[in-house]
Design a protein around this motif. Structure first.
Motif, PDB file in Angstrom:
ATOM      1  N   GLY A  88     -24.463  -7.882 -59.872  1.00  0.00           N
ATOM      2  CA  GLY A  88     -24.942  -6.933 -58.874  1.00  0.00           C
ATOM      3  C   GLY A  88     -24.797  -5.494 -59.341  1.00  0.00           C
ATOM      4  O   GLY A  88     -25.674  -4.671 -59.121  1.00  0.00           O
ATOM      5  N   MET A  89     -23.699  -5.199 -60.004  1.00  0.00           N
ATOM      6  CA  MET A  89     -23.462  -3.833 -60.460  1.00  0.00           C
ATOM      7  C   MET A  89     -24.389  -3.441 -61.596  1.00  0.00           C
ATOM      8  O   MET A  89     -24.704  -2.276 -61.771  1.00  0.00           O
ATOM      9  N   SER A  90     -24.862  -4.408 -62.373  1.00  0.00           N
ATOM     10  CA  SER A  90     -25.744  -4.069 -63.491  1.00  0.00           C
ATOM     11  C   SER A  90     -27.059  -3.488 -62.987  1.00  0.00           C
ATOM     12  O   SER A  90     -27.719  -2.747 -63.696  1.00  0.00           O
ATOM     13  N   GLU A  91     -27.437  -3.829 -61.747  1.00  0.00           N
ATOM     14  CA  GLU A  91     -28.669  -3.279 -61.185  1.00  0.00           C
ATOM     15  C   GLU A  91     -28.408  -2.146 -60.210  1.00  0.00           C
ATOM     16  O   GLU A  91     -29.329  -1.476 -59.775  1.00  0.00           O
ATOM     17  N   LYS A  92     -27.149  -1.929 -59.862  1.00  0.00           N
ATOM     18  CA  LYS A  92     -26.816  -0.872 -58.913  1.00  0.00           C
ATOM     19  C   LYS A  92     -27.094   0.485 -59.546  1.00  0.00           C
ATOM     20  O   LYS A  92     -27.005   0.656 -60.745  1.00  0.00           O
ATOM     21  N   ASN A  93     -27.411   1.422 -58.732  1.00  0.00           N
ATOM     22  CA  ASN A  93     -27.714   2.786 -59.148  1.00  0.00           C
ATOM     23  C   ASN A  93     -29.021   2.904 -59.924  1.00  0.00           C
ATOM     24  O   ASN A  93     -29.264   3.899 -60.561  1.00  0.00           O
ATOM     25  N   GLN A  94     -29.825   1.876 -59.903  1.00  0.00           N
ATOM     26  CA  GLN A  94     -31.163   1.977 -60.467  1.00  0.00           C
ATOM     27  C   GLN A  94     -32.114   2.246 -59.309  1.00  0.00           C
ATOM     28  O   GLN A  94     -31.874   1.821 -58.194  1.00  0.00           O
ATOM     29  N   THR A  95     -33.189   2.951 -59.596  1.00  0.00           N
ATOM     30  CA  THR A  95     -34.155   3.179 -58.533  1.00  0.00           C
ATOM     31  C   THR A  95     -34.936   1.900 -58.295  1.00  0.00           C
ATOM     32  O   THR A  95     -34.968   1.006 -59.132  1.00  0.00           O
ATOM     33  N   TRP A  96     -35.573   1.840 -57.171  1.00  0.00           N
ATOM     34  CA  TRP A  96     -36.305   0.641 -56.778  1.00  0.00           C
ATOM     35  C   TRP A  96     -37.620   0.481 -57.514  1.00  0.00           C
ATOM     36  O   TRP A  96     -38.237  -0.571 -57.455  1.00  0.00           O
ATOM     37  N   GLY A  97     -38.084   1.518 -58.156  1.00  0.00           N
ATOM     38  CA  GLY A  97     -39.387   1.440 -58.811  1.00  0.00           C
ATOM     39  C   GLY A  97     -40.484   1.679 -57.791  1.00  0.00           C
ATOM     40  O   GLY A  97     -40.301   2.398 -56.817  1.00  0.00           O
ATOM     41  N   GLU A  98     -41.617   1.071 -58.014  1.00  0.00           N
ATOM     42  CA  GLU A  98     -42.773   1.267 -57.135  1.00  0.00           C
ATOM     43  C   GLU A  98     -42.728   0.274 -55.982  1.00  0.00           C
ATOM     44  O   GLU A  98     -43.175  -0.854 -56.114  1.00  0.00           O
ATOM     45  N   VAL A  99     -42.190   0.697 -54.864  1.00  0.00           N
ATOM     46  CA  VAL A  99     -42.086  -0.153 -53.676  1.00  0.00           C
ATOM     47  C   VAL A  99     -43.089   0.342 -52.643  1.00  0.00           C
ATOM     48  O   VAL A  99     -43.077   1.511 -52.271  1.00  0.00           O
ATOM     49  N   LYS A 100     -43.934  -0.550 -52.185  1.00  0.00           N
ATOM     50  CA  LYS A 100     -44.929  -0.208 -51.164  1.00  0.00           C
ATOM     51  C   LYS A 100     -44.501  -0.725 -49.794  1.00  0.00           C
ATOM     52  O   LYS A 100     -44.712  -0.076 -48.787  1.00  0.00           O
ATOM     53  N   ARG A 101     -43.919  -1.941 -49.756  1.00  0.00           N
ATOM     54  CA  ARG A 101     -43.545  -2.553 -48.479  1.00  0.00           C
ATOM     55  C   ARG A 101     -42.095  -3.021 -48.543  1.00  0.00           C
ATOM     56  O   ARG A 101     -41.722  -3.800 -49.402  1.00  0.00           O
ATOM     57  N   LEU A 102     -41.297  -2.539 -47.596  1.00  0.00           N
ATOM     58  CA  LEU A 102     -39.870  -2.882 -47.513  1.00  0.00           C
ATOM     59  C   LEU A 102     -39.608  -3.835 -46.356  1.00  0.00           C
ATOM     60  O   LEU A 102     -40.251  -3.744 -45.311  1.00  0.00           O
ATOM     61  N   SER A 103     -38.632  -4.683 -46.541  1.00  0.00           N
ATOM     62  CA  SER A 103     -38.109  -5.513 -45.471  1.00  0.00           C
ATOM     63  C   SER A 103     -36.651  -5.123 -45.278  1.00  0.00           C
ATOM     64  O   SER A 103     -35.893  -5.052 -46.245  1.00  0.00           O
ATOM     65  N   ILE A 104     -36.271  -4.853 -44.034  1.00  0.00           N
ATOM     66  CA  ILE A 104     -34.882  -4.508 -43.707  1.00  0.00           C
ATOM     67  C   ILE A 104     -34.418  -5.504 -42.651  1.00  0.00           C
ATOM     68  O   ILE A 104     -35.023  -5.613 -41.588  1.00  0.00           O
ATOM     69  N   ASP A 105     -33.349  -6.223 -42.966  1.00  0.00           N
ATOM     70  CA  ASP A 105     -32.864  -7.278 -42.081  1.00  0.00           C
ATOM     71  C   ASP A 105     -31.342  -7.259 -42.080  1.00  0.00           C
ATOM     72  O   ASP A 105     -30.715  -6.932 -43.092  1.00  0.00           O
ATOM     73  N   GLU A 106     -30.765  -7.602 -40.948  1.00  0.00           N
ATOM     74  CA  GLU A 106     -29.307  -7.718 -40.894  1.00  0.00           C
ATOM     75  C   GLU A 106     -28.944  -9.195 -40.933  1.00  0.00           C
ATOM     76  O   GLU A 106     -29.698 -10.048 -40.477  1.00  0.00           O
ATOM     77  N   ILE A 107     -27.789  -9.462 -41.501  1.00  0.00           N
ATOM     78  CA  ILE A 107     -27.326 -10.842 -41.580  1.00  0.00           C
ATOM     79  C   ILE A 107     -25.806 -10.848 -41.495  1.00  0.00           C
ATOM     80  O   ILE A 107     -25.149  -9.943 -42.023  1.00  0.00           O
ATOM     81  N   SER A 108     -25.280 -11.829 -40.815  1.00  0.00           N
ATOM     82  CA  SER A 108     -23.830 -11.969 -40.731  1.00  0.00           C
ATOM     83  C   SER A 108     -23.328 -12.605 -42.018  1.00  0.00           C
ATOM     84  O   SER A 108     -23.907 -13.570 -42.518  1.00  0.00           O
ATOM     85  N   GLN A 109     -22.257 -12.053 -42.569  1.00  0.00           N
ATOM     86  CA  GLN A 109     -21.709 -12.591 -43.807  1.00  0.00           C
ATOM     87  C   GLN A 109     -21.064 -13.956 -43.602  1.00  0.00           C
ATOM     88  O   GLN A 109     -20.958 -14.739 -44.539  1.00  0.00           O
TER      89      GLN A 109
END
Length: 162
Positions: A88-109
């Protein structure tokens, strides 16, 4: 005999269990990081095929341990959890690139608990972009603002399920 690097190409299209048996017989130790990574990717792939975009870490580790357990080796759940953090950390702090459509969802751990995280995904690429350790609006906004303005401005649609 093919090397382990070549093996992934030779084994394309066969089941994970068969590929794992062959790899262990040729060159991959049961406790190798390479095998643990393959198990993580495989379990996440199965979850995605079942319609999930996220698995809580404890559930993911449990499923990877179950999938990689063999008669003479029980995978180390701590090593798998540590590897998940590294992946997970290897991709952290990278920009998302070209994102046109986002999904935002909550989930219980954890089932039937109130410890929510917010999952942000790229709908078009089916890629997990962020896991925000909260479902509060101000925390989500703060996390989203970590992306450069030009990345945020190219988002055309946002699907929210909260």
């Amino acid at each position: 005999m093919p090397s382990c690097i070549d093996l992934k190409w030779v084994l394309y299209g066969i089941g994970f269990i068969t590929a794992d048996v062959i790899a262990r017989n040729l060159c991959i130790a049961p406790d190798s990081e390479y095998r643990y990574r393959a198990g993580i990717v495989h379990v996440l792939g199965e979850a995605a095929e079942d319609g999930h975009c996220f698995l809580p870490q404890a559930e993911l580790v449990e499923q990877v341990v179950k999938r990689l357990s063999i008669k003479d080796h029980q995978p180390n759940s701590g090593a798998i959890a540590k590897l998940l953090v590294q992946m997970g950390m290897s991709e952290k702090n990278q920009t998302w690139g070209e994102v046109k459509r986002l999904s935002i969802d909550e989930i219980s751990q954890h089932k039937r608990h109130q410890d929510f995280v917010t999952v942000v995904s790229d709908i078009d690429r089916g890629k997990l972009l962020e896991v925000i350790d909260s479902h509060r609006q101000k925390d989500i906004i703060q996390a989203l603002k970590q992306q450069p303005l030009e990345v945020r401005e190219q988002v055309e649609e946002v699907s929210v399920d909260m």
